[in-house]
Scaffold this motif. Structure first.
Motif, PDB file in Angstrom:
ATOM      1  N   VAL A 122      25.425  21.458   9.271  1.00 49.88           N
ATOM      2  CA  VAL A 122      26.625  21.223   8.475  1.00 49.88           C
ATOM      3  C   VAL A 122      26.268  21.465   7.014  1.00 49.88           C
ATOM      4  O   VAL A 122      25.384  20.794   6.461  1.00 49.88           O
ATOM      5  CB  VAL A 122      27.159  19.791   8.665  1.00 49.88           C
ATOM      6  N   PRO A 125      32.296  16.793  10.303  1.00 55.21           N
ATOM      7  CA  PRO A 125      32.467  18.145   9.755  1.00 55.21           C
ATOM      8  C   PRO A 125      33.922  18.549   9.583  1.00 55.21           C
ATOM      9  O   PRO A 125      34.263  19.304   8.693  1.00 55.21           O
ATOM     10  CB  PRO A 125      31.770  19.033  10.796  1.00 55.21           C
ATOM     11  N   THR A 179      32.795  22.161   3.087  1.00 57.55           N
ATOM     12  CA  THR A 179      32.104  21.635   4.267  1.00 57.55           C
ATOM     13  C   THR A 179      32.286  22.659   5.377  1.00 57.55           C
ATOM     14  O   THR A 179      33.403  23.084   5.646  1.00 57.55           O
ATOM     15  CB  THR A 179      32.680  20.289   4.723  1.00 57.55           C
TER      16      THR A 179
END
Length: 337
Positions: free
Chosen positions: A87, A226, A327
């Motif tokens: 991530v 995420p 992200t």
């Protein structure tokens, strides 16, 4: 006609058939032919076509069985191991020209923030914005940060370890699973978060109220997952709004110019470097997606104490904004979307 020979012209891997292997095929072929005999002389021609079809079908069964079915003594191939994704997080920090310290939980922006004169003069003016990139393995087993000793932007330092336990924070995968199981009811959702999240109730933790702790854990889930579907983000927002002492949302701008809602929880604050300031979460005003956090003064105080000559900080002053600019799931540490 050599049917197998004809098939082998197209599929060279067809094995040789020995007598033992062909015996059951022959028996089935004879049975098919016997069943295809015509009952009347007028149907003789049709019977011959039936026999030819029987032969072709049996040969096809034999060939397909060798292509599709596994030998009983051949173990199934082991599945190839799937590598854990990473991530990627891009965070922009806006603070004062002052000695700053952010004590955050794990790999998120959630935690506490303080100002101190340190070795330089503290001034209540904006410092240059800082960009911080990091990569977290999906299962929380590693963290990577840019390798500042090289000039290549994709070079990283990778730190292996169980960061979920060390940081008192859920891994990205754990947060994703928790979000997927959240019930719609805010009270039930909060109970699940309390049961499943990695709490900050360890010895020596800041003296926060229950609502402040709940708020920090809800924001921790938002910042760790995420991706949070819009209906789940709405549920988490409802959980925050139902906490005692929840502040009224105010519309502000984050560190990359997006309009966001800032909402926090009132609590107890003391004139101690780690307990002076309050955290607020920044959310998209329409989808309630996580956009970061900001830290504001929870009471009036002087940076470094009144005798230090540090600047006076009125209650409610915004001291720092940590904006989650990006992200994304990536295949390897060092990769940026």
């Amino acid at each position: 006609m050599d049917e197998i020979g004809e098939v082998r012209r197209f599929r060279a891997e067809i094995p040789e058939f020995d007598d033992a292997r062909l015996a059951p095929i022959h028996r089935r072929m004879r049975a098919e032919i016997a069943g295809a005999r015509p009952r009347r002389i007028a149907a003789c021609s049709r019977g011959r076509f039936s026999m030819v079809g029987a032969v072709a079908s049996v040969v096809a069964v034999a060939v397909l069985s060798t292509l599709v079915l596994r030998h009983e003594d051949t173990p199934p191939a082991a599945p190839e191991p799937r590598s854990q994704p990473w991530v990627y997080q891009e965070v922009r920090w806006d603070t004062w020209q002052c000695g700053t310290g952010a004590s955050t939980d794990g790999y998120s922006e959630v935690g506490s923030f303080n100002l101190s004169p340190a070795s330089r003069t503290c001034r209540a003016v904006p410092a240059a914005q800082q960009r911080k990139d990091k990569w977290i393995r999906y299962d929380g087993s590693a963290l990577a940060t840019p390798d500042e000793s090289t000039s290549r932007p994709d070079d990283v330092d990778v730190w292996e370890g169980n960061y979920q336990a060390g940081w008192q924070m859920l891994s990205p995968g754990g947060a994703h699973d928790l979000v997927a199981q959240l019930p719609v009811d805010p009270s039930a959702a909060l109970n699940l978060i309390r049961a499943r999240s990695a709490p900050t109730r360890f010895a020596g933790a800041l003296r926060l109220t229950q609502d402040q702790r709940d708020f920090a854990e809800v924001v921790g889930v938002l910042s760790a997952a995420p991706d949070v579907p819009e209906h789940k983000a709405r549920t988490l927002y409802d959980v925050i709004r139902k906490l005692a002492g929840a502040t009224e949302p105010v519309q502000v701008t984050d560190g990359v110019g997006r309009n966001v809602l800032a909402v926090g929880v009132n609590g107890t604050y003391r004139d101690n470097s780690d307990e002076r300031n309050s955290m607020q979460v920044l959310l998209d005003p329409d989808s309630f997606a996580y956009r970061g956090v900001r830290y504001v003064a929870g009471l009036d105080y002087y940076v470094g104490g009144k005798s230090s000559g540090g600047p006076f900080v009125p209650k409610g002053t915004v001291l720092a904004t940590a904006t989650r600019a990006s992200t994304a799931l990536v295949d390897r540490a060092g990769e940026r979307p």
